[in-house]
Scaffold this motif. Sequence first.
Motif, PDB file in Angstrom:
ATOM      1  N   VAL A  19       0.513  -1.536  -0.410  1.00  0.00           N
ATOM      2  CA  VAL A  19       0.381   0.253   0.280  1.00  0.00           C
ATOM      3  C   VAL A  19       0.953   0.967   0.049  1.00  0.00           C
ATOM      4  CG1 VAL A  19      -1.758   1.149   1.245  1.00  0.00           C
ATOM      5  CG2 VAL A  19      -2.264  -1.551   0.993  1.00  0.00           C
ATOM      6  N   VAL A  20       2.038   1.355   1.063  1.00  0.00           N
ATOM      7  CA  VAL A  20       3.045   2.552   0.963  1.00  0.00           C
ATOM      8  C   VAL A  20       3.655   2.709   0.042  1.00  0.00           C
ATOM      9  CG1 VAL A  20       4.358   3.398   1.981  1.00  0.00           C
ATOM     10  CG2 VAL A  20       2.481   2.121   3.291  1.00  0.00           C
ATOM     11  N   LYS A  21       3.386   1.868  -1.097  1.00  0.00           N
ATOM     12  CA  LYS A  21       5.023   1.374  -2.298  1.00  0.00           C
ATOM     13  C   LYS A  21       4.330   1.524  -3.329  1.00  0.00           C
ATOM     14  CE  LYS A  21       9.005  -1.445  -0.691  1.00  0.00           C
ATOM     15  NZ  LYS A  21       9.761  -2.719  -0.930  1.00  0.00           N
ATOM     16  N   GLY A  22       3.049   1.423  -3.514  1.00  0.00           N
ATOM     17  CA  GLY A  22       2.196   1.282  -4.920  1.00  0.00           C
ATOM     18  C   GLY A  22       2.445   1.087  -6.048  1.00  0.00           C
ATOM     19  N   LEU A  23       3.908   1.436  -6.304  1.00  0.00           N
ATOM     20  CA  LEU A  23       3.934  -0.007  -7.366  1.00  0.00           C
ATOM     21  C   LEU A  23       5.531  -0.729  -7.458  1.00  0.00           C
ATOM     22  CD1 LEU A  23       3.550   0.406 -10.250  1.00  0.00           C
ATOM     23  CD2 LEU A  23       5.450   1.706 -10.699  1.00  0.00           C
ATOM     24  N   ALA A  24       5.480  -1.672  -7.242  1.00  0.00           N
ATOM     25  CA  ALA A  24       6.776  -2.650  -6.941  1.00  0.00           C
ATOM     26  C   ALA A  24       7.874  -2.104  -7.698  1.00  0.00           C
ATOM     27  CB  ALA A  24       6.511  -3.993  -8.010  1.00  0.00           C
ATOM     28  N   PRO A  25       8.933  -2.449  -7.004  1.00  0.00           N
ATOM     29  CA  PRO A  25      10.740  -1.972  -7.673  1.00  0.00           C
ATOM     30  C   PRO A  25      11.092  -2.498  -9.406  1.00  0.00           C
ATOM     31  CG  PRO A  25      10.887  -3.484  -6.005  1.00  0.00           C
ATOM     32  CD  PRO A  25       9.768  -2.856  -6.161  1.00  0.00           C
ATOM     33  N   ASP A  26      10.181  -3.591  -9.505  1.00  0.00           N
ATOM     34  CA  ASP A  26       9.930  -4.001 -11.254  1.00  0.00           C
ATOM     35  C   ASP A  26       9.217  -3.388 -11.549  1.00  0.00           C
ATOM     36  OD1 ASP A  26       8.247  -5.477 -10.180  1.00  0.00           O
ATOM     37  OD2 ASP A  26       9.061  -7.384 -10.419  1.00  0.00           O
ATOM     38  N   LYS A  27       8.175  -2.453 -11.474  1.00  0.00           N
ATOM     39  CA  LYS A  27       7.437  -1.688 -12.558  1.00  0.00           C
ATOM     40  C   LYS A  27       6.561  -2.960 -12.385  1.00  0.00           C
ATOM     41  CE  LYS A  27      10.959   1.300 -14.820  1.00  0.00           C
ATOM     42  NZ  LYS A  27      11.005   1.328 -16.404  1.00  0.00           N
ATOM     43  N   VAL A 196       3.426   9.467 -13.358  1.00  0.00           N
ATOM     44  CA  VAL A 196       3.440   9.393 -12.399  1.00  0.00           C
ATOM     45  C   VAL A 196       4.535   7.841 -11.963  1.00  0.00           C
ATOM     46  CG1 VAL A 196       1.739   7.557 -10.826  1.00  0.00           C
ATOM     47  CG2 VAL A 196       1.154   9.950 -11.935  1.00  0.00           C
ATOM     48  N   LYS A 197       4.276   7.401 -12.815  1.00  0.00           N
ATOM     49  CA  LYS A 197       5.043   5.856 -12.897  1.00  0.00           C
ATOM     50  C   LYS A 197       6.667   6.427 -13.112  1.00  0.00           C
ATOM     51  CE  LYS A 197       2.076   2.454 -15.510  1.00  0.00           C
ATOM     52  NZ  LYS A 197       1.360   2.153 -16.029  1.00  0.00           N
ATOM     53  N   SER A 198       6.764   6.925 -14.143  1.00  0.00           N
ATOM     54  CA  SER A 198       8.595   7.623 -13.606  1.00  0.00           C
ATOM     55  C   SER A 198       8.795   8.386 -12.773  1.00  0.00           C
ATOM     56  CB  SER A 198       8.760   8.470 -14.959  1.00  0.00           C
ATOM     57  OG  SER A 198       8.241   8.257 -16.105  1.00  0.00           O
ATOM     58  N   ALA A 199       7.755   8.508 -11.292  1.00  0.00           N
ATOM     59  CA  ALA A 199       8.317   9.693 -10.272  1.00  0.00           C
ATOM     60  C   ALA A 199       8.294   7.861  -9.717  1.00  0.00           C
ATOM     61  CB  ALA A 199       6.880   9.897  -9.638  1.00  0.00           C
ATOM     62  N   PHE A 200       8.297   6.853  -9.958  1.00  0.00           N
ATOM     63  CA  PHE A 200       8.568   5.865  -8.524  1.00  0.00           C
ATOM     64  C   PHE A 200       9.545   5.077  -9.047  1.00  0.00           C
ATOM     65  CE2 PHE A 200       3.320   6.007  -8.088  1.00  0.00           C
ATOM     66  CZ  PHE A 200       3.844   5.682  -6.401  1.00  0.00           C
ATOM     67  N   MET A 201       9.897   5.245 -10.310  1.00  0.00           N
ATOM     68  CA  MET A 201      11.520   4.590 -11.194  1.00  0.00           C
ATOM     69  C   MET A 201      12.345   5.993 -10.711  1.00  0.00           C
ATOM     70  SD  MET A 201       9.718   1.258 -11.386  1.00  0.00           S
ATOM     71  CE  MET A 201       8.517   2.161 -10.522  1.00  0.00           C
ATOM     72  N   ASP A 202      12.606   6.671  -9.949  1.00  0.00           N
ATOM     73  CA  ASP A 202      13.509   7.475  -9.804  1.00  0.00           C
ATOM     74  C   ASP A 202      14.125   7.456  -9.204  1.00  0.00           C
ATOM     75  OD1 ASP A 202      14.584  10.435  -9.231  1.00  0.00           O
ATOM     76  OD2 ASP A 202      13.963  10.491 -11.080  1.00  0.00           O
ATOM     77  N   GLU A 203      15.373   6.870  -8.082  1.00  0.00           N
ATOM     78  CA  GLU A 203      15.768   6.543  -7.193  1.00  0.00           C
ATOM     79  C   GLU A 203      16.026   7.985  -6.430  1.00  0.00           C
ATOM     80  OE1 GLU A 203      19.568   4.370  -6.062  1.00  0.00           O
ATOM     81  OE2 GLU A 203      19.320   4.719  -7.977  1.00  0.00           O
ATOM     82  N   GLU A 204      16.448   9.228  -7.640  1.00  0.00           N
ATOM     83  CA  GLU A 204      16.954   9.813  -6.293  1.00  0.00           C
ATOM     84  C   GLU A 204      15.571  10.830  -5.920  1.00  0.00           C
ATOM     85  OE1 GLU A 204      18.760  14.978  -6.714  1.00  0.00           O
ATOM     86  OE2 GLU A 204      17.971  13.620  -8.566  1.00  0.00           O
ATOM     87  N   LEU A 205      14.719  10.439  -6.450  1.00  0.00           N
ATOM     88  CA  LEU A 205      13.437  11.445  -6.079  1.00  0.00           C
ATOM     89  C   LEU A 205      12.892   9.983  -4.920  1.00  0.00           C
ATOM     90  CD1 LEU A 205      11.429  13.524  -6.327  1.00  0.00           C
ATOM     91  CD2 LEU A 205      10.208  12.082  -8.183  1.00  0.00           C
ATOM     92  N   ASN A 206      12.426   9.009  -4.800  1.00  0.00           N
ATOM     93  CA  ASN A 206      12.308   7.823  -3.299  1.00  0.00           C
ATOM     94  C   ASN A 206      13.535   7.955  -2.691  1.00  0.00           C
ATOM     95  OD1 ASN A 206       9.695   5.812  -4.715  1.00  0.00           O
ATOM     96  ND2 ASN A 206      11.140   6.493  -6.454  1.00  0.00           N
ATOM     97  N   LEU A 207      14.539   8.523  -2.551  1.00  0.00           N
ATOM     98  CA  LEU A 207      15.153   8.560  -1.354  1.00  0.00           C
ATOM     99  C   LEU A 207      14.619   9.847  -0.810  1.00  0.00           C
ATOM    100  CD1 LEU A 207      18.873   8.073  -3.022  1.00  0.00           C
ATOM    101  CD2 LEU A 207      17.714   6.728  -1.269  1.00  0.00           C
ATOM    102  N   GLN A 208      14.146  11.306  -1.549  1.00  0.00           N
ATOM    103  CA  GLN A 208      13.992  12.483  -0.624  1.00  0.00           C
ATOM    104  C   GLN A 208      12.324  12.685  -0.145  1.00  0.00           C
ATOM    105  OE1 GLN A 208      14.490  15.876  -3.273  1.00  0.00           O
ATOM    106  NE2 GLN A 208      16.539  15.227  -3.781  1.00  0.00           N
TER     107      GLN A 208
END
Length: 434
Positions: A19-27, A196-208
């Motif tokens: 629920v918190v992640k929404g999308l899996a890390p493998d997209k 939205v999908k690109s945001a979840f795949m952006d490592e820098e954004l997800n660290l912040q």
Amino acid sequence: MNYYSTNQSAPVVSLREAVVKGLAPDKGLYMPESIPHLPEVFFDEIGRFGLITIARTVARAFFGEDIPQTKLDEIVADTLNFDIPLVKVEDGIYALELFHGPTFAFKDVGARFMARMLSYFVQEQRQEEVKVLVATSGDTGSAVANGFLGVKGIRVFVLYPSGKVSDIQEAQFTTLGKNIVALEIDGTFDDCQALVKSAFMDEELNLQMNLTSANSINVARFLPQSFYYFYAYAQLARQGISTDVILSVPSGNLGNLTAGLFAKRMGLPVKRFIAANNRNDVFREYLQSGKYTPRPSVQTIANAMDVGSPSNFERILNLYGHSHEAISKDISGYRFSDEEIQSAIKGVYKGSNYLLDPHGACAYLALKKGRKASEAGIFLATAHPAKFKETVESCIAKEIEIPKGLGAFMKQKKQSYPLPRNFAAFKKALINLS
């Protein structure tokens, strides 16, 4: 219960993580490791049960291992503080009215449930503020924005295509303020969804940021939509109708249809489904040919279905083991033009004194085309006709009344941030507005 990714290359996670992640890390999209089958006695007696009792039974089957029963029951009751009536339109044809919630659209169910579940997890873990990203072609944005409005520890960013949602829909998520931020994208719904999908795949954004999604890619959004399929069947059962039941579903991003398929897999004794498409009919084409060819969406009067690359197609494939034969056995599909949809709104109002919105009209047409005489057909009326006031009034040549709750949104001042369909600009705005 654990959840796995449809792409099969990410670790399984808990409900909270899904629920918190929404999308899996493998997209991929998260799916429950198993789909519980409800006991036969539940369906034998379902006509005696109300909406809350039915929804609690279904919710416990999916989420009961991860959330205390008293809290889960509270979430269900708080979510469903409105009715979802089944209304007879013609002999053998019924409308499931999903527009009696606070934003007058079916997405109130999933959005309100997710808001309450996510709030529970955030407070339980005492974690940092969660940023919710949601792309909308209309009703998702309003339902999610209002469902999360004022919820502590959560900030919502609504991405919507400029000029491609109705005025009322836009007002429902651009006038709220508080923890709701509207981002007006110069593009289509597919462009919003891609950002939205690109945001979840952006490592820098997800660290912040602690990001999650409130689109139907999130399991807490689409699974609760199965509640009303059980309730629709229960209302037919009260009338002594329990066999040869079919359902026609307006189909855009396919989350609503997927929820119905999950209900069937849980034992709901419905015969089959019909996917109603507007001109954006990539799913109908798949059903007919076995080939899936996403393409840019085109604008129609049934704008919530203007999706050229439906996310939940992955879940349907996964649910049926990628078998086109199995999928097309359970689902048929039809496509209708704006002109046909307009004609249906006019014809049904004239013949049955029942007012359809463009999405419900599309589902009605598909049901009329695909239903056999012996079958009891239900079509999903997914939004109040007043949300498409100009379109509907032009069809029936008569002014329609706007419900008081809906009209209140139009009196507030619009607050939105125009952006190009460019990820760099979106990323910058997301950081600056957080």
